[in-house]
Design a protein around this motif. Sequence first.
Motif, short mmCIF file in Angstrom:
data_model
loop_
_atom_site.label_atom_id
_atom_site.label_comp_id
_atom_site.label_asym_id
_atom_site.label_seq_id
_atom_site.Cartn_x
_atom_site.Cartn_y
_atom_site.Cartn_z
N ILE A 100 0.86 -1.18 -0.15
CA ILE A 100 -0.03 -0.10 0.04
C ILE A 100 0.83 1.20 -0.08
N GLN A 101 0.41 2.27 -0.80
CA GLN A 101 1.03 3.61 -0.85
C GLN A 101 0.62 4.46 0.59
N THR A 102 1.53 4.65 1.52
CA THR A 102 1.22 5.26 2.71
C THR A 102 2.00 6.52 3.23
N ASN A 103 1.49 7.46 4.01
CA ASN A 103 2.36 8.43 4.73
C ASN A 103 3.17 8.07 5.94
N LEU A 104 2.89 6.66 6.20
CA LEU A 104 3.58 6.28 7.18
C LEU A 104 3.05 6.84 8.67
N ALA A 105 1.93 7.55 8.87
CA ALA A 105 1.68 8.22 10.08
C ALA A 105 0.85 7.37 11.16
N ALA A 106 0.26 6.17 10.64
CA ALA A 106 -0.51 5.25 11.50
C ALA A 106 0.69 4.59 11.93
N ARG A 107 0.16 3.74 13.37
CA ARG A 107 1.18 3.06 14.09
C ARG A 107 1.39 1.69 13.20
N THR A 108 2.64 0.96 13.38
CA THR A 108 2.97 -0.12 12.57
C THR A 108 2.72 -1.43 13.14
N GLY A 109 2.60 -1.64 14.52
CA GLY A 109 2.53 -2.90 15.24
C GLY A 109 1.73 -3.73 14.68
N TRP A 110 0.59 -3.58 14.23
CA TRP A 110 -0.47 -4.42 13.34
C TRP A 110 0.31 -5.37 12.33
#
Length: 299
Positions: A100-110
């Motif tokens: 996915i293309q993302t700005n990486l603002a969300a948490r990544t632990g998932w």
Amino acid sequence: MTTFLPLLPVREDLYVLYRGPLASCNYDCPYCPFAKRVDPPELLRADRADLERFAGWVEATTDRRLSVLFTPWGEGLTRSWYRETIVRLSHLPHVARVAIQTNLAARTGWLAGADPRVAALWATYHPGQVTRERFLARCRELLGLGIRFSVGVVGLPDHHAEAVALRAALPPEVYLWVNAAEGHVYTSAEEARWTALDPRFGDSVRPHPSLGEPCHAGETAISVLGDGTVRRCHFIKTPIGNLYDGTWRAALQPRPCTNGLCDCHIGYVHLKPLELRDVYADGLLERIPAVWPQPATRP
């Protein structure tokens, strides 16, 4: 007596770029028309339902080796259904990649629940929207989880110093790409500065003549909308079928491009004369070249 094992069916590769109705984003980048857009609840419900239907199609389509790239207009990873779908699809044996293309603002632990051999991210750093340290902290989380990812920036003059600092802070195995800014004409000196950061900047810096050129789009790559409409690519609007009535299968065939120019990476990467599939190989969807030269000195 010789016993012959049955031959397993050969799965043909199909790259699928999916874009549902989601258009909301938590950033307000001045160069993006969807900045800070807020989707109403009914659109979010529709986007979630569309994505669930698409995930079901991916699960059921086992006669193809599928690679899926989510290209939302907005930011998908702030929505739980995109995170859950990436984890879900990453464990399917016939899915080679889900990204996915993302700005990486969300948490990544998932992503700890995803198969790191399959799940990947195409991340963009937006100076002015997030601090470099916060963005780098997300990158370190991904490295710790063993998730494949690329990072990149838009090649605006005001972004150059931040891009240099980002490259210096990232480990060398993380590929940093640079997108040419829309409408910006680069001098030879500017192009050289950006190329020192991204050796493949030349692919992006000027549009590729594409009219009549052979392309993988519509043959082994398709663009899919939330309602299942299938197009050759995001940039040719004429439908060629639908995902859910099976008409996409008969529609897959070699075709020349009908646009005069192709100036977006997710489009021109499929132009056959450019041979960029060979450059990116298994990293095609997350934009990671199989091999790339490292800058000899920091720009």
